[in-house]
Design a protein around this motif. Structure first.
Motif, PDB file in Angstrom:
ATOM      1  N   VAL A 100       7.248 -12.017  16.222  1.00  0.00           N
ATOM      2  CA  VAL A 100       8.529 -11.017  16.087  1.00  0.00           C
ATOM      3  C   VAL A 100       8.791 -10.828  14.835  1.00  0.00           C
ATOM      4  CG1 VAL A 100      10.873 -10.824  16.662  1.00  0.00           C
ATOM      5  CG2 VAL A 100       9.073 -11.783  18.058  1.00  0.00           C
ATOM      6  N   ALA A 101       8.723 -11.692  13.729  1.00  0.00           N
ATOM      7  CA  ALA A 101       9.141 -11.448  12.480  1.00  0.00           C
ATOM      8  C   ALA A 101       8.295 -10.770  11.701  1.00  0.00           C
ATOM      9  CB  ALA A 101       9.163 -13.176  11.638  1.00  0.00           C
ATOM     10  N   LEU A 102       7.084 -10.939  11.848  1.00  0.00           N
ATOM     11  CA  LEU A 102       5.982 -10.076  11.199  1.00  0.00           C
ATOM     12  C   LEU A 102       6.135  -8.636  11.578  1.00  0.00           C
ATOM     13  CD1 LEU A 102       2.898 -12.422  11.068  1.00  0.00           C
ATOM     14  CD2 LEU A 102       4.205 -11.601   9.222  1.00  0.00           C
ATOM     15  N   THR A 103       6.221  -8.445  13.082  1.00  0.00           N
ATOM     16  CA  THR A 103       6.503  -6.973  13.473  1.00  0.00           C
ATOM     17  C   THR A 103       7.886  -6.517  12.913  1.00  0.00           C
ATOM     18  OG1 THR A 103       5.805  -7.782  15.801  1.00  0.00           O
ATOM     19  CG2 THR A 103       6.826  -5.768  15.757  1.00  0.00           C
ATOM     20  N   ALA A 104       8.809  -7.256  12.567  1.00  0.00           N
ATOM     21  CA  ALA A 104       9.878  -6.659  11.967  1.00  0.00           C
ATOM     22  C   ALA A 104       9.815  -6.249  10.764  1.00  0.00           C
ATOM     23  CB  ALA A 104      11.037  -7.609  11.948  1.00  0.00           C
ATOM     24  N   VAL A 105       8.886  -7.119   9.779  1.00  0.00           N
ATOM     25  CA  VAL A 105       8.650  -6.806   8.336  1.00  0.00           C
ATOM     26  C   VAL A 105       7.694  -5.581   8.338  1.00  0.00           C
ATOM     27  CG1 VAL A 105       7.191  -7.464   6.484  1.00  0.00           C
ATOM     28  CG2 VAL A 105       8.873  -9.082   7.741  1.00  0.00           C
ATOM     29  N   GLU A 108       9.765  -2.370   9.055  1.00  0.00           N
ATOM     30  CA  GLU A 108      10.507  -2.196   8.041  1.00  0.00           C
ATOM     31  C   GLU A 108       9.699  -1.480   6.899  1.00  0.00           C
ATOM     32  OE1 GLU A 108      11.786  -4.854   3.916  1.00  0.00           O
ATOM     33  OE2 GLU A 108      10.625  -5.751   5.638  1.00  0.00           O
ATOM     34  N   GLY A 109       8.543  -1.922   6.753  1.00  0.00           N
ATOM     35  CA  GLY A 109       7.490  -1.350   5.640  1.00  0.00           C
ATOM     36  C   GLY A 109       7.305   0.050   5.798  1.00  0.00           C
ATOM     37  N   ILE A 110       7.316   0.272   7.378  1.00  0.00           N
ATOM     38  CA  ILE A 110       6.812   1.810   7.838  1.00  0.00           C
ATOM     39  C   ILE A 110       8.116   2.544   7.171  1.00  0.00           C
ATOM     40  CG2 ILE A 110       6.413   3.435   9.649  1.00  0.00           C
ATOM     41  CD1 ILE A 110       4.090   1.792   9.039  1.00  0.00           C
ATOM     42  N   ILE A 111       9.376   2.110   7.504  1.00  0.00           N
ATOM     43  CA  ILE A 111      10.503   2.870   7.410  1.00  0.00           C
ATOM     44  C   ILE A 111      10.663   2.950   5.940  1.00  0.00           C
ATOM     45  CG2 ILE A 111      13.178   2.748   7.429  1.00  0.00           C
ATOM     46  CD1 ILE A 111      12.682   1.090   9.954  1.00  0.00           C
ATOM     47  N   LEU A 114       8.688   6.031   4.606  1.00  0.00           N
ATOM     48  CA  LEU A 114       9.363   7.191   4.956  1.00  0.00           C
ATOM     49  C   LEU A 114      10.413   7.592   4.149  1.00  0.00           C
ATOM     50  CD1 LEU A 114       9.238   7.113   8.836  1.00  0.00           C
ATOM     51  CD2 LEU A 114       7.660   8.459   7.489  1.00  0.00           C
ATOM     52  N   LEU A 115      11.122   6.456   3.826  1.00  0.00           N
ATOM     53  CA  LEU A 115      12.189   6.629   2.963  1.00  0.00           C
ATOM     54  C   LEU A 115      11.996   6.853   1.394  1.00  0.00           C
ATOM     55  CD1 LEU A 115      14.767   3.912   3.971  1.00  0.00           C
ATOM     56  CD2 LEU A 115      14.839   6.074   4.518  1.00  0.00           C
ATOM     57  N   SER A 116      10.710   6.474   1.046  1.00  0.00           N
ATOM     58  CA  SER A 116      10.045   6.579  -0.105  1.00  0.00           C
ATOM     59  C   SER A 116       9.605   8.226  -0.221  1.00  0.00           C
ATOM     60  CB  SER A 116       9.007   5.769  -0.576  1.00  0.00           C
ATOM     61  OG  SER A 116       9.542   4.325  -0.557  1.00  0.00           O
ATOM     62  N   LEU A 117       9.010   8.641   0.665  1.00  0.00           N
ATOM     63  CA  LEU A 117       8.375   9.998   0.779  1.00  0.00           C
ATOM     64  C   LEU A 117       9.458  10.962   0.836  1.00  0.00           C
ATOM     65  CD1 LEU A 117       5.542   9.484   3.542  1.00  0.00           C
ATOM     66  CD2 LEU A 117       5.313   9.846   1.115  1.00  0.00           C
ATOM     67  N   PHE A 118      10.602  10.732   1.402  1.00  0.00           N
ATOM     68  CA  PHE A 118      11.900  11.786   1.342  1.00  0.00           C
ATOM     69  C   PHE A 118      12.480  11.471   0.124  1.00  0.00           C
ATOM     70  CE2 PHE A 118      10.203  12.070   5.700  1.00  0.00           C
ATOM     71  CZ  PHE A 118      10.113  13.377   5.697  1.00  0.00           C
ATOM     72  N   ASP A 300       5.895  -0.635  -3.478  1.00  0.00           N
ATOM     73  CA  ASP A 300       6.676  -1.695  -2.584  1.00  0.00           C
ATOM     74  C   ASP A 300       6.505  -1.710  -1.256  1.00  0.00           C
ATOM     75  OD1 ASP A 300       9.463  -2.685  -1.268  1.00  0.00           O
ATOM     76  OD2 ASP A 300       9.070  -3.612  -3.158  1.00  0.00           O
ATOM     77  N   ALA A 301       6.413  -0.322  -0.670  1.00  0.00           N
ATOM     78  CA  ALA A 301       6.428   0.106   0.827  1.00  0.00           C
ATOM     79  C   ALA A 301       5.070  -0.331   1.440  1.00  0.00           C
ATOM     80  CB  ALA A 301       6.807   1.329   1.072  1.00  0.00           C
ATOM     81  N   VAL A 302       4.233  -0.060   0.608  1.00  0.00           N
ATOM     82  CA  VAL A 302       2.588  -0.248   0.941  1.00  0.00           C
ATOM     83  C   VAL A 302       2.480  -1.945   1.115  1.00  0.00           C
ATOM     84  CG1 VAL A 302       0.318  -0.156   0.142  1.00  0.00           C
ATOM     85  CG2 VAL A 302       1.960   2.148   0.264  1.00  0.00           C
ATOM     86  N   GLY A 303       2.983  -2.427   0.158  1.00  0.00           N
ATOM     87  CA  GLY A 303       2.774  -3.937  -0.260  1.00  0.00           C
ATOM     88  C   GLY A 303       3.644  -4.894   0.958  1.00  0.00           C
TER      89      GLY A 303
END
Length: 392
Positions: A100-105, A108-111, A114-118, A300-303
């Protein structure tokens, strides 16, 4: 080729300086290779060996991304504070599985991507009030420190006072405090890799304590032998794609809370680190903004996404990169050097995964100290709303 890609002359540096800076950064942050397996390896379903491999590989990949996306001398790895939240809050106090924790991480990374792209995160980097940036860093430092003290039993739970002193004469407490003094002395004399060296010295003292009979292993009480068993079989591949997407549909509010906490903490952690390291290296614009922030934030997001897929907590930029900047690092070639060393460290898995928690406690305490020191930058005598936000 290196000159053309990394613009060494334009940034007032050369290959030799960049490589030395990269080695310096690695030595300053290599303690995470011991701390992260200690944190996450004890979670049911995870193992220290797999976490070590995931930590080293994700750090190498993310740091290469920083080099090629932004050309910055900044290294990344599983973040302190974020790994503590993963282990002790999500998988500890909240009682959820590591999947569950890894799924949240991962989400979060996908978000983050998206935030970085925009360029939303870039706006955050340059627009968030300074008081909040510095205060959150200090708060994370305190969180890391209390977790470290609890791990070594320097402090223990108390019904009357919530927190009380532990048995100060016990081997783990004494070794932890001695280790902190050792790291303090090494940092005072500016010994390269002082934190990592402090961990290793404390470990050796623990081995001596066990050999003379003061430190007595008792697996039933959670006290294990500190004498390492070196073998090639100690290497363990990371456990990949350990996600639990089914949890989301059944526990939407709880999952959103976990993701938001990871997201919120990582954003401000990254912001503070990038600004701090860039300022030290004189990489900021004249108006104090971070040039090419989108590339740095995307790294940072990709990492973070890669780290989640490999089986480790949120990957983020490291303030220890400032050690490499102080050594002259100014471009992504510094980051490339650090990344290569993270990959090479996979060979030394048996060493890092054998380091006991009392030896990593001093490192955690010292990092907590460094993060807490940002409280000096908080202005409590200004706008009261700003001051209350920083305090909370």
């Amino acid at each position: 080729m290196l000159e053309k890609f990394f613009k060494l002359k334009e940034n007032g540096t050369n290959v030799k300086t960049e490589i030395i800076a990269g080695i310096t950064t690695f030595l300053a942050m290599a303690y995470i290779l011991a701390v992260n397996p200690s944190y996450l390896g004890g979670i049911d379903g995870m193992s220290a060996g797999a976490v070590f491999s995931a930590t080293a590989i994700s750090a190498g990949i993310a740091t290469l991304c920083m080099a090629f996306f932004a050309n910055y001398p900044v290294a990344l790895a599983s973040g302190m504070g974020l790994n503590a939240f993963f282990a002790f809050t999500v998988c500890g106090a909240m009682g959820y599985s590591y999947k569950v924790a890894l799924t949240a991480v991962f989400i979060e990374g996908i978000i983050f991507m998206l935030l970085s792209l925009f360029k939303f995160r870039e706006a955050l980097v340059n627009k968030i009030p300074s008081n909040l940036k510095f205060a959150i860093t200090a708060g994370i430092g305190l969180f890391i420190a209390i977790i470290a003290l609890l791990n070594a039993n320097v402090v223990v739970a108390s019904e009357s006072t919530t927190v009380a002193l532990g048995e100060l004469s016990s081997p783990t407490v004494v070794l932890s405090l001695v280790g902190l003094l050792i790291i303090g002395a090494l940092q005072h004399y500016k010994v390269p890799g002082g934190i990592l060296l402090g961990i290793l010295i404390t470990w050796v003292l623990g081995i001596i304590a066990q050999l003379v009979g003061w430190y007595v292993p008792n697996p039933e009480a959670g006290v294990y032998s500190v004498i390492p068993q070196f073998s090639l079989s100690s290497f363990e591949a990371p456990k990949m794609f350990q996600f639990d997407f089914g949890f989301i549909a059944k526990n939407v509010p709880a999952f959103i809370l976990i993701v938001f906490t990871f997201l919120y903490t990582d954003i401000f952690d990254t912001v503070g680190t990038l600004i701090g390291v860039a300022e030290k290296g004189k990489l900021l614009d004249q108006d104090g903004s971070l040039p090419n922030a989108t590339g740095a934030l995307m790294a940072d997001a990709v990492g973070t996404v890669v780290g989640a897929c490999l089986g480790t907590s949120t990957v983020t930029s490291y303030v220890e990169s400032s050690a490499g900047v102080a050594a002259g690092g100014r471009t992504g070639l510094t980051a490339v050097t650090t990344a290569v060393l993270f990959f090479i460290s996979l060979i030394f898995a048996p060493i890092f995964t054998s380091i006991p928690s009392f030896a990593t406690t001093p490192a955690m305490l010292y990092v907590g100290l460094l993060m807490l020191s940002s409280i000096r930058q908080v202005k409590f005598d200004g706008d009261i709303a700003d001051a209350i936000g920083a305090f909370l």
